[in-house]
Design a protein around this motif. Structure first.
Motif, PDB file in Angstrom:
ATOM      1  N   VAL A 101      91.921  54.919   3.008  1.00 43.47           N
ATOM      2  CA  VAL A 101      91.283  56.017   3.199  1.00 43.47           C
ATOM      3  C   VAL A 101      90.025  55.830   4.237  1.00 43.47           C
ATOM      4  N   ILE A 102      90.401  56.370   5.281  1.00 38.91           N
ATOM      5  CA  ILE A 102      89.650  55.753   6.597  1.00 38.91           C
ATOM      6  C   ILE A 102      88.392  56.498   6.853  1.00 38.91           C
ATOM      7  N   ALA A 103      88.332  57.536   6.189  1.00 40.21           N
ATOM      8  CA  ALA A 103      87.205  58.435   6.435  1.00 40.21           C
ATOM      9  C   ALA A 103      86.953  59.378   5.197  1.00 40.21           C
ATOM     10  N   PRO A 104      85.845  59.773   4.925  1.00 43.89           N
ATOM     11  CA  PRO A 104      85.286  60.591   3.570  1.00 43.89           C
ATOM     12  C   PRO A 104      86.273  61.569   3.380  1.00 43.89           C
ATOM     13  N   ASN A 156      84.468  56.255   0.805  1.00 42.76           N
ATOM     14  CA  ASN A 156      85.100  57.385   1.218  1.00 42.76           C
ATOM     15  C   ASN A 156      85.925  58.267   0.178  1.00 42.76           C
ATOM     16  N   ALA A 194      93.192  60.926  16.259  1.00 47.38           N
ATOM     17  CA  ALA A 194      91.497  60.487  16.420  1.00 47.38           C
ATOM     18  C   ALA A 194      90.788  61.708  17.178  1.00 47.38           C
ATOM     19  N   PHE A 216      90.193  64.313  14.002  1.00 45.94           N
ATOM     20  CA  PHE A 216      89.454  64.165  13.033  1.00 45.94           C
ATOM     21  C   PHE A 216      87.856  63.284  13.467  1.00 45.94           C
ATOM     22  N   ASN A 217      87.831  63.167  14.637  1.00 41.47           N
ATOM     23  CA  ASN A 217      86.525  62.606  15.198  1.00 41.47           C
ATOM     24  C   ASN A 217      85.725  63.811  14.863  1.00 41.47           C
ATOM     25  N   ASP A 218      86.205  64.892  14.697  1.00 43.17           N
ATOM     26  CA  ASP A 218      85.271  66.301  14.342  1.00 43.17           C
ATOM     27  C   ASP A 218      85.147  66.007  12.985  1.00 43.17           C
ATOM     28  N   GLU A 261      88.034  63.662  24.245  1.00 47.76           N
ATOM     29  CA  GLU A 261      86.583  62.766  24.005  1.00 47.76           C
ATOM     30  C   GLU A 261      85.444  63.269  25.280  1.00 47.76           C
ATOM     31  N   ASN A 286      89.497  54.431  18.866  1.00 46.25           N
ATOM     32  CA  ASN A 286      87.842  54.849  18.597  1.00 46.25           C
ATOM     33  C   ASN A 286      87.105  53.720  19.177  1.00 46.25           C
ATOM     34  N   ARG A 292      86.729  54.017  22.669  1.00 41.95           N
ATOM     35  CA  ARG A 292      85.930  54.995  23.165  1.00 41.95           C
ATOM     36  C   ARG A 292      84.312  54.664  22.976  1.00 41.95           C
ATOM     37  N   ASN A 343      83.820  54.558   8.274  1.00 44.00           N
ATOM     38  CA  ASN A 343      84.455  55.803   8.586  1.00 44.00           C
ATOM     39  C   ASN A 343      85.172  55.505  10.076  1.00 44.00           C
ATOM     40  N   TYR A 344      86.613  55.484   9.931  1.00 41.10           N
ATOM     41  CA  TYR A 344      87.210  55.108  11.172  1.00 41.10           C
ATOM     42  C   TYR A 344      87.017  56.311  12.370  1.00 41.10           C
ATOM     43  N   PHE A 345      86.698  57.438  11.784  1.00 42.94           N
ATOM     44  CA  PHE A 345      86.456  58.701  13.013  1.00 42.94           C
ATOM     45  C   PHE A 345      84.939  58.795  12.969  1.00 42.94           C
ATOM     46  N   LEU A 388      82.554  57.959  15.638  1.00 46.57           N
ATOM     47  CA  LEU A 388      82.155  57.191  16.832  1.00 46.57           C
ATOM     48  C   LEU A 388      80.736  56.587  16.842  1.00 46.57           C
TER      49      LEU A 388
END
Lengths: 151, 90
Positions: A57-60, A94, A119, A122-124, A150, B20, B23, B74-76, B78
């Motif tokens: 579970v790498i992000a919420p 998360n 990435a 989901f960086n958004d 990026e 990431n 980055r 949170n891996y995303f 930055l």
């Protein structure tokens, strides 16, 4: 593998999972339906969580189920499953999960591009929610296609 | 400078963390090699590493190390990665 060209078979919307195991199975079943993996890979994705915990579970709200390359991977692929009700995986920050991605790759080297694309998407921070709320597979593909460069 | 992106299977999540983290380092203007690895490869990979990036769930698998262990939630995000790497490397 281009994210905005994922076939319908690997995108499942509004599925119901009783627990994290069920959720990983749904994502594994989508990979199998898409001809990406066999059922054995699904079991290996479950084993990764049993062994190492809910770190996938790498992000919420977002889980990235995966296992090592193996003979149960037919070709590189990704599945996307949205859940009708969020499910707890046991992650300290998360949980709960509303979108489960399942990744399968045939080698350790070939998957870097798709992960860079993931990435970018989901960086958004709104991307997970947008996919969770998608009513059509076309909408999911549209969000996945919005890999922003990026800054 | 060497940084480890650590995950259970050595693919997938650690590769996202690597992308990431690169980055975040670019934002900070810091050059470093980032290597994605799994539990089996960690002890060898971490011998000459300054930092190990890991999920909170995986910290208990790291064992003894001279590297700074940086927990990423949170891996995303930055901003989180940049902030924590700046502290670890500053």
């Amino acid at each position: 593998m281009r994210l905005e060209e994922l076939p319908d078979e690997v995108i499942v919307l509004g599925a119901h999972a009783c627990d994290w195991r069920d959720a990983v199975h749904l994502a594994g079943d989508a990979l199998v339906a898409g001809g990406v993996t066999t059922d054995a890979y699904t079991e290996r994705m479950v084993q990764v969580v049993e062994e190492f915990g809910a770190y996938i579970v790498i992000a919420p709200g977002l889980a990235l189920a995966h296992a090592r390359p193996g003979p149960d991977v037919v070709h590189d692929g990704l599945a996307v499953v949205t859940l009708d009700e969020p499910v707890a995986f046991g992650h300290p920050h998360n949980d709960p999960v509303e979108v489960v991605l399942a990744l399968a790759v045939t080698s350790n080297e070939g998957h870097v591009t798709v992960l860079a694309d993931l990435a970018n998407v989901f960086n958004d921070p709104t991307a997970t929610r947008s996919i969770a709320q998608a009513a059509t597979v076309g909408r999911v593909r549209a969000v996945l296609g919005q890999a922003r460069p990026e800054p | 400078m060497k940084i480890i992106a650590f995950c259970g299977a050595g693919i997938g999540t650690s590769a996202i963390l690597k992308v990431n983290a690169e980055r975040a380092l670019a934002r900070l203007g810091i050059e470093a090699d980032i290597e994605a690895t799994d539990v089996a490869g960690l002890s060898v990979a971490a011998e000459d590493a300054q930092v190990i990036l890991a999920s909170p769930e995986l910290v208990k698998f790291i064992g003894k190390t001279y590297a700074d262990v940086v927990v990423i939630e949170n891996y995303f995000d930055l901003d989180e990665l940049t902030r924590k790497l700046e502290i670890a490397l500053g």
